[in-house]
Write a protein that holds these residues in place. Structure first.
Motif, short mmCIF file in Angstrom:
data_model
loop_
_atom_site.label_atom_id
_atom_site.label_comp_id
_atom_site.label_asym_id
_atom_site.label_seq_id
_atom_site.Cartn_x
_atom_site.Cartn_y
_atom_site.Cartn_z
N ILE A 58 0.88 -1.17 0.00
CA ILE A 58 0.00 0.00 0.00
C ILE A 58 0.92 1.21 0.00
O ILE A 58 1.81 1.32 0.85
CB ILE A 58 -0.91 0.02 1.24
N ILE A 59 0.71 2.11 -0.96
CA ILE A 59 1.52 3.33 -1.01
C ILE A 59 0.92 4.30 -0.02
O ILE A 59 -0.20 4.79 -0.20
CB ILE A 59 1.56 3.90 -2.44
N GLU A 60 1.67 4.56 1.05
CA GLU A 60 1.19 5.41 2.14
C GLU A 60 1.43 6.89 1.87
O GLU A 60 0.60 7.73 2.21
CB GLU A 60 1.89 5.02 3.45
N ASP A 61 2.58 7.22 1.26
CA ASP A 61 2.92 8.61 1.02
C ASP A 61 3.93 8.70 -0.12
O ASP A 61 4.69 7.76 -0.36
CB ASP A 61 3.51 9.25 2.28
N ILE A 62 3.93 9.84 -0.80
CA ILE A 62 4.89 10.12 -1.86
C ILE A 62 5.93 11.06 -1.28
O ILE A 62 5.59 12.10 -0.72
CB ILE A 62 4.20 10.80 -3.07
N LEU A 63 7.21 10.70 -1.41
CA LEU A 63 8.28 11.54 -0.89
C LEU A 63 8.53 12.70 -1.86
O LEU A 63 8.08 12.68 -3.01
CB LEU A 63 9.54 10.71 -0.68
N GLU A 64 9.26 13.70 -1.41
CA GLU A 64 9.48 14.92 -2.21
C GLU A 64 10.16 14.60 -3.54
O GLU A 64 11.12 13.84 -3.60
CB GLU A 64 10.33 15.90 -1.41
N ARG A 65 9.66 15.22 -4.61
CA ARG A 65 10.23 15.05 -5.95
C ARG A 65 11.31 16.10 -6.19
O ARG A 65 11.17 17.23 -5.79
CB ARG A 65 9.15 15.24 -7.02
N LYS A 66 12.36 15.69 -6.91
CA LYS A 66 13.35 16.70 -7.27
C LYS A 66 12.97 17.35 -8.60
O LYS A 66 13.36 18.48 -8.85
CB LYS A 66 14.75 16.12 -7.28
N ASN A 67 12.19 16.68 -9.45
CA ASN A 67 11.66 17.25 -10.68
C ASN A 67 10.56 16.33 -11.22
O ASN A 67 10.38 15.23 -10.72
CB ASN A 67 12.75 17.46 -11.74
N SER A 68 9.81 16.80 -12.20
CA SER A 68 8.78 15.96 -12.81
C SER A 68 8.43 16.48 -14.19
O SER A 68 8.65 17.65 -14.51
CB SER A 68 7.52 15.91 -11.94
N LEU A 69 7.90 15.58 -15.02
CA LEU A 69 7.38 15.92 -16.34
C LEU A 69 5.89 15.58 -16.35
O LEU A 69 5.47 14.62 -15.72
CB LEU A 69 8.09 15.12 -17.44
N ILE A 70 5.12 16.36 -17.09
CA ILE A 70 3.69 16.12 -17.17
C ILE A 70 3.37 15.05 -18.20
O ILE A 70 2.51 14.20 -17.98
CB ILE A 70 2.94 17.43 -17.48
N ARG A 71 4.08 15.09 -19.34
CA ARG A 71 3.83 14.12 -20.39
C ARG A 71 5.12 13.63 -20.96
O ARG A 71 5.81 14.43 -21.60
CB ARG A 71 2.97 14.75 -21.47
N PRO A 72 5.54 12.42 -20.80
CA PRO A 72 4.88 11.40 -19.98
C PRO A 72 4.99 11.75 -18.51
O PRO A 72 5.92 12.46 -18.10
CB PRO A 72 5.65 10.13 -20.30
N ARG A 73 4.08 11.24 -17.71
CA ARG A 73 4.02 11.56 -16.29
C ARG A 73 5.10 10.76 -15.54
O ARG A 73 4.90 9.61 -15.17
CB ARG A 73 2.64 11.26 -15.74
N VAL A 74 6.27 11.40 -15.36
CA VAL A 74 7.40 10.77 -14.68
C VAL A 74 8.02 11.78 -13.72
O VAL A 74 7.84 12.99 -13.87
CB VAL A 74 8.47 10.26 -15.68
#
Length: 99
Positions: A58-74
């Motif tokens: 069960i994924i309880e929490d998402i840790l802080e991201r250093k970066n992200s892209l919207i498409r593709p969602r990574v």
């Protein structure tokens, strides 16, 4: 139930595959509270998970991201590589600029 940290490596229809530091793979869903908080799991996210049964999580929490892209969602991307054909089809510099 043990609490661990892992990286989300696959997500299909709300079912995510998470791999931990020791190389163990788990499949599971994110808690509904994450949606309410506006946290949607991305591929590449580091997540806090609990494992009630062998191979499930069960994924309880998402840790802080250093970066992200919207498409593709990574998320948490270190390197990106763009590959274009040099001859056939003809190279489109306009499309290359968009990427």
């Amino acid at each position: 139930m043990t609490e661990m940290t892992g990286r989300i490596i696959k997500g299909v229809g709300g079912l995510y595959t998470v791999v931990t530091e020791d190389g163990t793979f788990y499949k599971g869903k994110a808690r509904g509270i994450l949606r309410k908080e506006g946290k949607k799991p991305y591929i590449g996210d580091f997540a806090l998970i609990t494992s009630p049964e062998e191979g499930e999580c069960i994924i309880e929490d998402i840790l802080e991201r250093k970066n992200s892209l919207i498409r593709p969602r990574v998320a948490n991307i270190d390197c990106a590589l763009i590959v274009f054909a040099a001859a056939e089809p003809a190279l489109s510099l306009e499309l290359l600029d968009r990427f």
